[in-house]
Structures are given as C-alpha cells and as structure tokens.
Write an enzyme that holds these catalytic residues in place. Structure first.
Site, mmCIF file in Angstrom:
data_model
loop_
_atom_site.group_PDB
_atom_site.id
_atom_site.type_symbol
_atom_site.label_atom_id
_atom_site.label_comp_id
_atom_site.label_asym_id
_atom_site.label_seq_id
_atom_site.Cartn_x
_atom_site.Cartn_y
_atom_site.Cartn_z
ATOM 1 N N ASP B 10 0.738 -1.091 -0.263
ATOM 2 C CA ASP B 10 0.154 0.010 0.222
ATOM 3 C C ASP B 10 0.840 1.095 0.316
ATOM 4 O O ASP B 10 0.469 2.303 -0.454
ATOM 5 C CB ASP B 10 -0.937 0.081 1.282
ATOM 6 C CG ASP B 10 -0.007 -0.138 2.329
ATOM 7 O OD1 ASP B 10 1.023 -0.824 2.721
ATOM 8 O OD2 ASP B 10 -0.793 0.594 3.550
ATOM 9 N N ASP B 53 3.303 -7.688 0.736
ATOM 10 C CA ASP B 53 2.992 -6.696 2.046
ATOM 11 C C ASP B 53 2.284 -7.018 2.636
ATOM 12 O O ASP B 53 1.258 -7.703 2.444
ATOM 13 C CB ASP B 53 2.995 -5.206 1.277
ATOM 14 C CG ASP B 53 3.321 -4.932 2.886
ATOM 15 O OD1 ASP B 53 4.358 -5.026 4.020
ATOM 16 O OD2 ASP B 53 2.834 -4.085 3.814
ATOM 17 N N MET B 55 0.947 -5.508 6.224
ATOM 18 C CA MET B 55 0.560 -5.157 6.356
ATOM 19 C C MET B 55 -0.053 -3.756 5.852
ATOM 20 O O MET B 55 0.069 -3.167 5.273
ATOM 21 C CB MET B 55 1.229 -4.128 7.607
ATOM 22 C CG MET B 55 1.809 -4.965 8.779
ATOM 23 S SD MET B 55 0.563 -5.181 9.848
ATOM 24 C CE MET B 55 1.184 -3.882 11.200
ATOM 25 N N ASP B 327 -11.045 -63.261 -34.202
ATOM 26 C CA ASP B 327 -12.624 -62.914 -33.876
ATOM 27 C C ASP B 327 -12.726 -64.309 -33.215
ATOM 28 O O ASP B 327 -12.624 -65.281 -33.133
ATOM 29 C CB ASP B 327 -12.797 -63.051 -35.382
ATOM 30 C CG ASP B 327 -14.677 -62.716 -35.090
ATOM 31 O OD1 ASP B 327 -15.357 -61.444 -35.587
ATOM 32 O OD2 ASP B 327 -14.820 -63.919 -34.734
ATOM 33 N N ILE B 328 -13.626 -63.135 -32.058
ATOM 34 C CA ILE B 328 -14.542 -65.082 -31.880
ATOM 35 C C ILE B 328 -15.366 -65.476 -32.031
ATOM 36 O O ILE B 328 -16.144 -65.165 -32.623
ATOM 37 C CB ILE B 328 -14.872 -64.704 -29.378
ATOM 38 C CG1 ILE B 328 -13.982 -63.559 -29.262
ATOM 39 C CG2 ILE B 328 -15.667 -65.759 -28.668
ATOM 40 C CD1 ILE B 328 -14.758 -63.425 -27.708
ATOM 41 N N ASN B 335 -24.021 -64.147 -26.602
ATOM 42 C CA ASN B 335 -24.547 -63.004 -25.982
ATOM 43 C C ASN B 335 -25.975 -64.105 -26.050
ATOM 44 O O ASN B 335 -26.873 -63.298 -24.921
ATOM 45 C CB ASN B 335 -24.513 -61.870 -26.517
ATOM 46 C CG ASN B 335 -23.239 -61.125 -26.048
ATOM 47 O OD1 ASN B 335 -23.801 -60.956 -25.043
ATOM 48 N ND2 ASN B 335 -22.375 -60.322 -26.974
ATOM 49 N N GLU B 370 -16.746 -57.708 -31.294
ATOM 50 C CA GLU B 370 -15.562 -58.712 -30.609
ATOM 51 C C GLU B 370 -14.446 -59.354 -31.418
ATOM 52 O O GLU B 370 -13.707 -60.647 -31.973
ATOM 53 C CB GLU B 370 -16.205 -60.664 -30.754
ATOM 54 C CG GLU B 370 -16.339 -60.946 -32.042
ATOM 55 C CD GLU B 370 -18.193 -60.659 -32.693
ATOM 56 O OE1 GLU B 370 -18.536 -59.226 -31.616
ATOM 57 O OE2 GLU B 370 -18.926 -61.493 -33.411
#
Lengths: 456, 456
Positions: B10, B53, B55, B327-328, B335, B370
C-alpha cells in the site's frame, strides 16, 4: 538445478578432467569411452545432456550425434560437441549433425556451465510433456519428424538488430531459407503482428537493451516458449551468460559465419516445432477423450465430470445451477426418411444452434444419439426457463437446410435446478422433465417440480 | 529465467523500491496497491510470483494469500509474504495462510532473488501440465483439493540429519502429523525402500554433503520431483542459496521452531500432491482416449496410429512386421444364450488370454465388438503363424469359466505380413484372411497370400 551429464571421450585423462570439473559444480556425471557405449547408455538411462568428444576411433562424435538425433527415444537429449580444433567448418559440421552447441578444448568452466544449465532447463521443461506425448503421439499420429530436412526451414524470424542495415545483412544470409521480419523498435518484438518462430536479438545494439527484451519475451505468456537467438560480439561472454540465464536459447558471435548462423537457426526452429508437436498431440488426445467428434460439443464423460464439480461449487457458494436436457423430436423419422448422412448433418446444425445460444459460462454436451445437455451456472430457474424457451424457438424458427432439403425440426426440453440434492439427482430430474415434455406433445419446455423427486 | 512478479504494497515508496530492485535483475514487475487489486490482477493476467506485503489496510496480506490459495485459477501461483516484523508467530501465521515463503523488511537482494528463482522455476515446470490438466481434470474429476486440511498431512518423510538424535528430534516435532523414516547414510536416501513424499537434509552435517545429496536426488529419475527441505544453521545463507539453485524446495533455519517446520513441510507435501494430481489427470485422460474400457487393451484409434508408425519404421529398417486379426467364433450365440453380462465377461477373459500370450514388443487392441488385433514387430510370417496357432490353441484349450458356466470358446485368426504395401492394405489383407478362416469352418489360422492383393 542439477542434472545428469554423460561425458563421452576415448581418452581416460579427458574423462577424469571433465568429471572433476562437473562434479565440483554438483552435476552428476556418467562416463562412456566410445560412441557405441554412449548410444547404449542414452537408450537405457535418463541423461540430461551429452558432452561428446568429436575425435574418437571407430565412431566419431558427428556420427554419434546423428544417431542420437535420429532415434525417437534419444532425440530430445541435448548434445554439446567438444573438439580440439576451432575450425569454423567443424563447428558447422557438428551443428548440421544435430548438435545443440559446440565447445572448444580446453573447455572453460563458465561457458560450459551456463550452456549446460540453459540446455538442461529447457529439456526439463519439455520432459513433463514428452513422457505423456509418447502415448498421445500414437493416437494422434503426428506427422512431425525431427529428422526431416524441412523441419528446420521456412521459419518466421523476427530480427531486432543494432542498425537497419544489419537486419538486411541477416536477411541476405538466411532469407533463402526463412522469412525475415525486421523490427525497428522493442514494441514490434513484444507485440508481433504475426506468429514468430524465432527472435534474433542483437546484444551489441546501443539503442535498446537486448537483455531487457529477452526478459520481457520470457515474461509474456505468448512469447514465453518462442526461442531467442542472441547475436553477440567476440568479447560479450558475460552478457551472453546473462542472456542464457534469462532464457535465451542460443547465440552466435561476430564475425557471423552464414553457415553457422543457418545451422543454429535450424536447430532452434526444429526444437520449437518438436515441442509444439508434443503439446499438440497431448492436447488433441485430451480433446479426443472429451469432445463428441460429430458435433464438436463436449461428450457425456466430460459433462459428468464437470457437473460433479459445478454442483459441488454451487452447494458451497449457495449460487443456483440449472441443467437443461434437449432432445430432437422424432429424430428417428428424419434418419429413416432421409438416411444417416442427412441425420448427422441435422445433429451438427442442431449443435450449432445450441452453441449460438450459449453464454460464456454455459457448457453444452451431446450426451446421447439425439440428446444434448446444457449446464447453466449462476442461473436461477426462471432465467433458465427463459433461455430454454428461446432455444426451443430458435430450433423451430427456421427449417434445417441439408443438401437441397428444408427439414422442420422441433425439440423438447426438460429443465431442473439444483436444490441441494446430489448431482445425479439433478440430471435425473431434468430427464424426467424431458420425458414429461415428450408426453405432453413435444416441442415444449417442462420444468421439473422441486418436490417431484425430493424424496429418497 | 526471467519471470513476472506482482508486487503488492500500500506504500508507494515501497513499491518503487522493490520495482527498482527486481527490474535491475531483469524481472518484469507488475504493481498493486491493495489486496483486492492484487486478486484482480492474478485472476486476469499471467503472474509467476506474488510479493505480498502483510500490513495493509482493509485486507491484509494473510487474507489475500488465503484467497489466492483458495481459488482454482490462482492457487498455483507462489506467494512470498513480506513483513516489517520478524516475529516467529507471524511467520507461522503466514505459512499457515498458504504462503510459500516469508521475508523480512528490509528485503535484501540475494535471499530474495534466489527464492524467486527457485519458486518460479518450479512453477514453470508444472505450468505445461497445468494448462492441459485444466481440461483433463474435468474428465477425470480428480478429488484433489489443495485447500483441504488433510492435503498437507500424513506425509512419508525421509530425514537425513547430522546425528541420529537430531532425527529423533525431528520425529518428536512432526511425528504426530507425518511418518518419519530416519536415514543414517546417503544410500538410504538415494535408494529408498518405500515411496517418499519429502526429503529433509541437514546442511550442517559433517559426515555427508547435503548439497551433493541434493544434486543426486535431482539427477535421479525416481526422485527428481520429490520435494527437498534443507535444515540449515543461522549463518548458512550462501549454502542455502546454492541448495535452492541445485533444486531444493525450501529450508528451515536453526533454532528450529516446531510450528514453522510443520507449516513448511505441509506446504511442500501439498504442492507435491497437487502436481501428482495434475500428472494423474492428464495421464488418465490420455488413457481414456487410447484404452478400451471393457478389456483394458488398446482401442482401435490407438492401433491405427501405432500401425502407421510401426509400418513406416518397418519399411525404413527393412525388418518384418505382422498383423493378426482374431475374432471369437459364434460370439452372438454366447450373448443370445447367456446374456450380455456373460458375453462381456467372455470378452474380458479372451482379452486376458491374448495378453498372456504377448511378447514385450507386441501390441494388442480390441478393434470391434468381438474382434481383436495383434501387431507383431520384428516378426516374420512363419514365427507369427506359430504364435497365432499357439494363441488359437490357448483359447480352445480350456472352456471359459463365467459365473457357474463353463463356456467352450474358439477363435478364427487372419494373419498378414507387411510387404511394402501401405498400412491400410495390411489390416485389409489380415481381415480377408480372417474371413477365409471363418468360411473354412472357423477355429483356425489363415495366412494372407502375399499375392492375393498385391495388385492395385
């Protein structure tokens, strides 16, 4: 900051001497007695800088340097070549092999340490990014390649020299490879009207203080990461050291050798583009995880994370928070009638109208096929309802023009405000309000009743 | 490196004095004459450090500091409090408000500059990450909160003191908040058996050189980012400065005040956890963009990017590269028969068997429902076919155990090697080979003929 330096020299006495000097300054030292050993260490261990002897049997320093700079796992490590000769041609040859700098034996402490500190500081800044970018680069598949000839060319250089004719001289020397933008006063450097790839500042200028300019460039957000090359006189060592400390990246001493100047500029431009590539690939990867690719709005995942934070903030600050969920009415019909391409374009245009109606603090996301959400912080229910109604009107006002079609689109909006319930509750209530809007005949805004789901 | 410092005071004369001192050292200076003005500047502009500062009328320095540290947009900015008094109680109060350090008027150049350099260097290191983490944190919704009481507690501290009884003293002072691991020799510091949140090194020890240890910790990859707190004597200023240069984060001077020591440790631990939070959220976000959430394998996007690089490398080096697509068989039936939960579990276990069969250099991704792909660098067609056959057998060998079911699973594999055609061609040919495997009765490996698609 300390750093780990690899000293490469085939002569044991040279290695010991260098190790003593560096160790005295609290650097950590690794030793290699040949090129292949050095390559091996750089691949396996963390090295912050390589001090590389040029004259070695089998594989000379130039070749080691070229190999380090050609491998994706080692190209980020700064290399300083050390030679017994001070031949201009050797310097240039080293720089062209990709070396970051060149020192002449006997290597004196001050220039060595200030160079090491400046190069390792820059390395550490990008290390954080590099580690992450290694994964990211695979997603984004950045086409950047430090080894490519063109990486160091076609730069945009902003040169602030002691006198206008000096700037012209720089232009003559490097203008064939780069675009030179001469600056006649500091303001032109600090507020460039075009993007700059490299600043060239003349330490010998009397009309301005190049060091001050250097520090300003490093303090400004926009230029903090742009490389700086200092042009210095033969006796300027103290000021060069100061410049490197302040953040300059390299320097070239008068009398200027065109090939050396070109090689140093190339190195800086390459490194800048490499860093930019790292940043871009991390950035793009983060975007991929947060952005819906079709509309460019945020995705559901991002909205969920953001909503958790926004509602916590709202509870803490006591300021209101509203959520809108919007849905395109009969979107399936649009898809079935005109096909998916047209449907996608409708989604894009819908998102565009949503985006246009946003305030800066709002956040819009696509949260499902034809479902969107808007988060409105600091907004009470009455203002949010007004905004929702305006948005609904904006969608209805003009048919969507796709290819040669004009497709009328309407939307239903559910709206809820946070009333102390947990975030998931908020989305849920907006969702129920949307469902009510659909049931009530679509193309309307419904506000969730505060009481409707206030129970457990 | 230069940096942008905000001076808050200040009294005009104090501001001018501080500005002259900092400017002389080539720092850029911003000025504010009150707390509210300082907060405003920090929110709007890039600030690297605040000299504050204590204060001041209306809003004192403690309050400004608390507010800066409470706001997500400003909490990363280091704050150094400046006061007229040298009261231990004020120091502690400032540190507890979140200040990074505390200087007493009249502020002398050397301690000020070394502090500024050390704090801004650390800030710049995390700035790169922070910018990106701001987006990332919303996706990951990290629960870390610098303001939380617990953020600076329960640290694991490794303390290397001059004498064992000193380590016990540190333990008495801070043991209630942290776990102390006393180290009796440098090796225990350099190779800690447990993770460490903070190193405490005694500059006054004669049996070892704390500065050397500091430099070693900063040169090792594993400890480079772990904070270091130096314990110094009242006359140790030159060595403190050196320590901060080498990468130490803070110091505490004897006689040790327990509250000051505790406050400084808390600050360091908080900052470490903040940085870790940043890293984690960027990392997690990058993973979100690259990993298939169901199986933990890479996703299609990552594979595509990686394949482009791997095949370019293979063409350049002349080393072979193979791609497998798996590939499965009849996955839809699984599913339909058992439901999606069981189907998902089969996918996870399938991915696990794929993962088990990988070599370190292979890369596996889930590229569709898959469908999986394996990239095998440095592998010729014959070896890849062997690997594919072993993987097929591994899938078939044991039925998949899901809930109480034992589900027999088989897979079809298509295989192709890079033969100079472009990467997309490689995936395509593996895909065609997979299709051939399906058509030939499933549960088999088919190798793409090199000639089949060599045409345009």
């Amino acid at each position: 900051m300390s750093a780990r330096i690899l000293v490469v020299d085939d002569m044991p006495v040279n290695r010991r001497l260098m190790q003593a000097q560096l160790s005295e300054e609290y650097f950590e030292v690794l030793l290699a007695s040949s090129g292949p050993e050095a390559l091996d260490i750089c691949r396996r261990e963390m090295v912050d800088l390589v001090l590389l002897d040029v004259m070695m049997p089998d594989m000379d320093g130039y070749e080691v340097c070229r190999r380090l700079k050609a491998e994706p796992t080692t190209l980020h490590i700064p290399v300083v070549l050390v030679t017994a000769l001070d031949q201009q041609a050797d310097r240039v040859r080293g720089l062209e092999a990709g070396a970051d700098d060149f020192l002449t034996k006997p290597v004196r402490g001050l220039p060595l340490f200030s160079r090491i500190r400046s190069l390792t500081r820059l390395k550490m800044l990008t290390d954080e990014l590099r580690v992450r970018a290694e994964t990211a680069a695979r997603v984004v598949a950045e086409p950047w390649d430090l080894g490519a000839e063109t990486m160091g060319r076609n730069g945009r250089l902003c040169a602030m020299m002691a006198r206008p004719e000096e700037a012209l001289r720089v232009k003559r020397l490097v203008g064939a490879e780069h675009m030179i933008m001469p600056a006649v006063e500091p303001d032109a450097v600090l507020n460039p009207t075009e993007p700059v790839d490299l600043f060239i500042l003349d330490l010998q200028a009397e009309a301005f203080d190049a060091l001050r300019l250097c520090s300003r460039l490093r303090s400004n957000e926009g230029t903090r990461q742009t490389p700086i090359l200092l042009i210095a006189g033969p006796e300027d060592e103290a000021r060069i050291t100061r410049g490197l400390e302040l953040g300059a990246n390299d320097y070239c001493q008068r009398p200027l050798d065109p090939n050396e100047l070109l090689a140093r500029i190339r190195t800086q431009i390459k490194r800048k583009r490499y860093d930019e590539g790292l940043r871009r690939s991390v950035q793009t990867t983060i975007e991929l995880a947060t952005i819906d690719p079709l509309t460019g709005l945020y995705n559901r995942r991002f909205l969920d994370g953001h909503l958790a934070q926004a509602s916590e903030q709202s509870v803490r600050s006591g300021r209101p928070l509203c959520v809108l969920i919007l849905d395109i009415d009969h979107f399936k019909q649009i898809n079935d009638t005109y096909g998916h391409d047209v449907g996608d374009e409708v989604l894009r245009q819908f998102a565009e109208r949503v985006r246009r109606s946003l305030r800066a603090s709002d956040l819009a996301a696509r949260i499902g096929g034809e479902e969107f959400a808007l988060l409105m912080p600091d907004t009470d229910l009455a203002s949010a309802e007004g905004a929702a109604e305006r948005l609904r009107e904006l969608i209805e006002a003009e048919p969507f023009e796709v290819q040669d079609l004009a497709i009328p689109v309407t939307s239903s909006v559910g709206l809820a405000s946070l009333n102390g319930v947990e975030p998931r509750g908020l989305m849920k209530r907006a969702d129920i309000a949307l469902y009510d809007a659909k049931r009530a005949g679509r193309n309307r805004v419904v506000v969730a009743s505060d009481l409707s789901t206030a129970g457990p």
